[in-house]
Enzyme design. Structure first.
Site, PDB file in Angstrom:
ATOM      1  N   ASN A  70      50.811  33.826  34.223  1.00 19.33           N
ATOM      2  CA  ASN A  70      49.533  34.456  33.884  1.00 19.33           C
ATOM      3  C   ASN A  70      49.490  35.804  34.602  1.00 19.33           C
ATOM      4  OD1 ASN A  70      46.906  35.226  33.499  1.00 19.33           O
ATOM      5  ND2 ASN A  70      46.000  33.551  34.687  1.00 19.33           N
ATOM      6  N   LYS A  99      47.392  38.089  34.315  1.00 16.06           N
ATOM      7  CA  LYS A  99      46.001  38.547  34.520  1.00 16.06           C
ATOM      8  C   LYS A  99      45.869  40.019  34.118  1.00 16.06           C
ATOM      9  CE  LYS A  99      45.529  35.056  38.065  1.00 16.06           C
ATOM     10  NZ  LYS A  99      44.777  34.559  39.198  1.00 16.06           N
ATOM     11  N   HIS A 135      40.085  29.353  32.141  1.00 13.60           N
ATOM     12  CA  HIS A 135      40.563  29.700  33.484  1.00 13.60           C
ATOM     13  C   HIS A 135      39.351  29.863  34.402  1.00 13.60           C
ATOM     14  CE1 HIS A 135      42.365  31.933  36.784  1.00 13.60           C
ATOM     15  NE2 HIS A 135      43.538  31.486  36.357  1.00 13.60           N
ATOM     16  N   GLU A 164      38.649  31.997  36.523  1.00 15.78           N
ATOM     17  CA  GLU A 164      38.136  33.373  36.595  1.00 15.78           C
ATOM     18  C   GLU A 164      37.231  33.673  35.394  1.00 15.78           C
ATOM     19  OE1 GLU A 164      41.902  35.338  37.242  1.00 15.78           O
ATOM     20  OE2 GLU A 164      41.991  34.443  39.233  1.00 15.78           O
ATOM     21  N   GLU A 202      44.049  23.502  38.139  1.00 12.46           N
ATOM     22  CA  GLU A 202      44.069  24.638  39.054  1.00 12.46           C
ATOM     23  C   GLU A 202      42.866  24.577  39.994  1.00 12.46           C
ATOM     24  OE1 GLU A 202      46.520  28.121  37.411  1.00 12.46           O
ATOM     25  OE2 GLU A 202      44.473  28.352  36.703  1.00 12.46           O
ATOM     26  N   GLY A 224      45.472  32.151  44.325  1.00 14.98           N
ATOM     27  CA  GLY A 224      45.627  33.429  45.017  1.00 14.98           C
ATOM     28  C   GLY A 224      45.384  33.377  46.511  1.00 14.98           C
ATOM     29  N   SER A 227      48.738  29.153  43.707  1.00 17.96           N
ATOM     30  CA  SER A 227      49.648  29.560  44.786  1.00 17.96           C
ATOM     31  C   SER A 227      51.033  28.922  44.698  1.00 17.96           C
ATOM     32  CB  SER A 227      49.020  29.284  46.156  1.00 17.96           C
ATOM     33  OG  SER A 227      47.873  30.101  46.338  1.00 17.96           O
TER      34      SER A 227
END
Ligand code: PEP
Length: 244
Positions: free
Chosen positions: A11, A13, A98, A100, A168, A174, A206
């Site tokens: 991904n 991003k 996701h 985010e 996730e 991250g 991660s």
């Protein structure tokens, strides 16, 4: 290792201009051509790079995916990209739900469910993301949260050929933090009980070349959704090589 074929998905991003995105795609394709991957490989660049990256990876072992799609097929939705447009650009997969998107764009389970349905309508495999926040983990609610996101985000008619789940944990994305291997196994088992047999479940959060082997060796883990480490061809390939 499970009988399900592993998938290592990158991904990217909101990273990559034309030159570096193309260079990364070519680097990964060259490594895949030289190295006979033991897993499926997927890159999900930003929408601006889909066509050029698609051309760079054409004919290789690397598939193309989008990072999100609209629920509607077309129309007055400024700034959005439909599942049909992703398909037309050469995508086989799309990441949906996701954290985010759920957090920064306030996407609800119902909206994610409509997007998954749109992905299927267009002939894409939906990679549906679920995962708990740090506070939910500390409250011991991780399984309940993931199962609730799953039931709210998954339309009827799911089947293993067009669905991948990515677990996730939000607090692991991250941050360099990861759940214990036992925790990953427990959540993947709980998720597996709620999805069609044979559906792949990726772990994301991660993953890097140092921890990939032990995570990917878990029977319940069918691959990885990789953010930061997918931006370096060498690291992405090292994770792919960690598939036993
Ligand atoms: C992600 O955002 O999907 C992700 C897994 O990111 P990272 O690998 O950087 O934690």
């Amino acid at each position: 290792m499970s009988a399900r074929r592993m998938l290592i998905a990158g991904n990217w991003k909101m990273n990559g201009l034309c030159a570096d995105g193309l260079a990364l795609a070519k680097d990964i394709t060259a490594r895949a051509a030289a190295g006979a991957p033991r897993c499926d490989l997927l890159v999900c660049p930003p929408a601006t790079l889909l066509c050029s990256v698609g051309e760079a990876i054409a004919g290789s072992a690397v598939a193309l995916g989008g990072q999100d799609c609209a629920a509607a097929e077309k129309g007055a939705f400024t700034g959005d990209v439909s599942a049909e447009m992703l398909k037309d650009a050469g995508c086989a997969y799309v990441i949906l739900g996701h954290s985010e998107r759920r957090q920064m764009h306030a996407e609800s389970d119902a909206q994610v469910r409509d997007k998954v349905a749109a992905a299927w309508r267009a002939g894409l495999v939906a990679i549906l993301c679920v995962g708990e926040t740090r506070a939910e983990r500390e409250a011991g609610q991780e399984q309940a949260v993931c199962c609730s996101q799953l039931s709210g985000s998954l339309p009827d008619g799911a089947d293993a050929a067009r669905l991948v789940i990515a677990y996730e944990p939000v607090w692991a994305i991250g941050t360099g933090l990861t759940p214990t291997l036992a925790d990953i196994t427990d959540i993947h088992r709980a998720i597996r009980a709620a999805i069609p047999a044979g559906t792949r479940i990726l772990y994301g959060g991660s993953v890097n070349p140092r921890n990939a082997a032990e995570i990917l060796a878990l029977n319940e883990v069918d691959g990885a959704l990789v953010g930061g480490a997918s931006l370096k061809g060498e690291d992405f390939w090292a994770i792919a090589e960690a598939c036993g």
